[in-house]
Design an enzyme around this catalytic site. Structure first.
Site, PDB file in Angstrom:
ATOM      1  N   ASP A  11       0.852  -1.189   0.000  1.00 31.80           N
ATOM      2  CA  ASP A  11       0.000   0.000   0.000  1.00 31.80           C
ATOM      3  C   ASP A  11       0.888   1.240   0.000  1.00 31.80           C
ATOM      4  O   ASP A  11       1.802   1.365   0.816  1.00 31.80           O
ATOM      5  CB  ASP A  11      -0.889  -0.016   1.242  1.00 31.80           C
ATOM      6  CG  ASP A  11      -2.030   0.975   1.152  1.00 31.80           C
ATOM      7  OD1 ASP A  11      -2.090   1.722   0.160  1.00 31.80           O
ATOM      8  OD2 ASP A  11      -2.862   1.011   2.073  1.00 31.80           O
ATOM      9  N   ASP A 105      -3.837   2.468  -5.277  1.00 30.05           N
ATOM     10  CA  ASP A 105      -2.602   2.472  -4.489  1.00 30.05           C
ATOM     11  C   ASP A 105      -2.396   1.199  -3.660  1.00 30.05           C
ATOM     12  O   ASP A 105      -1.590   1.187  -2.731  1.00 30.05           O
ATOM     13  CB  ASP A 105      -2.572   3.692  -3.559  1.00 30.05           C
ATOM     14  CG  ASP A 105      -3.777   3.765  -2.634  1.00 30.05           C
ATOM     15  OD1 ASP A 105      -4.657   2.894  -2.733  1.00 30.05           O
ATOM     16  OD2 ASP A 105      -3.835   4.706  -1.808  1.00 30.05           O
ATOM     17  N   GLU A 106      -3.110   0.125  -4.009  1.00 31.19           N
ATOM     18  CA  GLU A 106      -2.981  -1.126  -3.261  1.00 31.19           C
ATOM     19  C   GLU A 106      -2.782  -2.318  -4.196  1.00 31.19           C
ATOM     20  O   GLU A 106      -3.431  -2.405  -5.240  1.00 31.19           O
ATOM     21  CB  GLU A 106      -4.243  -1.401  -2.448  1.00 31.19           C
ATOM     22  CG  GLU A 106      -4.432  -0.568  -1.225  1.00 31.19           C
ATOM     23  CD  GLU A 106      -5.675  -1.009  -0.473  1.00 31.19           C
ATOM     24  OE1 GLU A 106      -5.537  -1.808   0.485  1.00 31.19           O
ATOM     25  OE2 GLU A 106      -6.778  -0.591  -0.852  1.00 31.19           O
TER      26      GLU A 106
END
Length: 385
Positions: A11, A105-106
């Site tokens: 993350d 974003d993961e």
């Protein structure tokens, strides 16, 4: 499915802020807030320094200004954030056997079976180091036996951290945490359980399945499994990410460009509604055109992650204009959205004006009540193709 899996969750730390800091190092260590510059808007993301003042994403901008009067506000650039996201995905994808892009974003990585050849923890450290070195963006990771525990491990070690939770350490790791830390647990459920004295995961894990079912239905069992560190959901390969699309074959071949553009508008609005219902965004649009000669042509374009009608409609019409060069009768048109990731609200709270976002919310509310076709733009009504 075995619980002896090796799942890495990666993350980005305050991703949008980190991209801004990469552009302007003077923002380092400052209370940066990304979102609408007007008081009617909301916070999209904020730095850890701003969070110390109580600011958080989705907070009304007016309240954020009161809590953090010295905050540095930035409107944000979705195109830059999308490019950085693709850049990170490509770096990770080159080093792992199975990758899922869970949001902008993961990422989840399944390294099951690889540990005997190459230490998973060592591999995770190297991937993280590569992302930081090649992009200049901070990233954290959690490593554990499933997606839920690895994600919670990441959340506990952020910012810019690493945490490995072995199978034997799953329950000791989870027990002292607040139930609020369980991914997917909503505010209403949190309040309901808290009022019943269930505030820690340890307490929740000891509640009987029957009681959980009686108060929360099927979600009670799902939540109980999370509290016990049980999650058999698979890592879904990124290259198999779901696409959505629609097409229309005309009753009579047409050359009426205006009417076809109206049809494309209607098609995109339905697809965008489906995205928002599933809490998704798209980063790629493909338009298909079939002439009366049955020749089929397509054109594709990348876009900043979005699920808003206006962005998608404009790009779709641009692609159609580029495609339609032969001036022949058209038999079929189609639109497909791909490169889907989760997290609609996070992206779109600022990628368009607050008015556009509010309009989508209002229109979706009507659609959910009266059906997907109950709301259309005036320009897409009365099609006779």
């Amino acid at each position: 499915m075995s619980t002896d899996r090796q799942i890495i969750h990666m993350d980005q730390d305050a991703f949008f802020v980190s991209v801004e800091v990469r552009k302007n190092s003077q923002l380092t260590g400052k209370p940066v807030i990304i979102g609408s510059l007007s008081d009617r808007g909301v916070v999209t993301s904020c730095s850890y320094e701003a969070r110390k003042f109580g600011v958080h994403s989705a907070m009304p901008a007016r309240l954020a200004r009161q809590l953090c009067p010295h905050g540095i506000w930035i409107r944000g650039n979705m195109d830059e954030y999308s490019k950085a996201s693709h850049e990170i995905t490509e770096i990770i994808k080159q080093q792992v056997p199975l990758l899922e892009k869970a949001s902008i974003d993961e990422h989840y990585i399944d390294m099951t079976g690889m540990d005997k050849h190459y230490g998973t923890l060592k591999c995770a450290k190297e991937i993280r180091a590569n992302v930081i070195r090649e992009t200049g963006l901070p990233i954290s990771f959690g490593l554990s036996v499933n997606k839920t525990v690895s994600k919670m491990a990441t959340n506990e070690c952020k910012p810019n951290g690493e945490l490995s939770v072995a199978k034997t350490g799953v329950q000791p790791f989870l027990n002292p945490l607040s139930i609020r830390k369980i991914p997917g647990l909503g505010e209403k459920t949190f309040i309901k359980l808290s009022d019943m004295g269930i505030r820690r995961i340890h307490t929740l894990s000891e509640v009987s399945p029957e009681y959980m079912t009686s108060i929360l239905g099927k979600n009670g069992i799902w939540l109980l499994q999370k509290a016990k560190g049980i999650d058999e959901s698979p890592v879904i390969p990124y290259h198999e990410a779901k696409t959505i699309g629609t097409q229309s074959t005309f009753h009579q071949d047409s050359i009426d460009v205006d009417t076809i553009n109206h049809l494309l508008t209607s098609m995109v609005m339905e697809l965008a509604f489906e995205l928002r219902q599933n809490r998704k965004q798209t980063a790629c649009i493909t338009v298909t055109l079939r002439y009366s000669t049955f020749e089929t042509v397509t054109k594709q374009a990348k876009v900043p992650y979005t699920a808003l009608d206006r962005v998608l409609i404009v790009k779709t019409k641009e692609l159609f204009k580029q495609l339609y060069q032969k001036r022949l009768l058209i038999r079929l048109v189609g639109v497909r959205l791909s490169d889907l990731v989760s997290g609609f609200e996070q992206i779109d709270l600022y990628s368009e004006s607050e008015e556009q976002y509010s309009l989508c919310q209002a229109m979706d509310k009507i659609r959910r009540r009266f059906g997907p076709g109950s709301v259309k733009l005036a320009s897409s009504i009365d099609l006779n193709l």
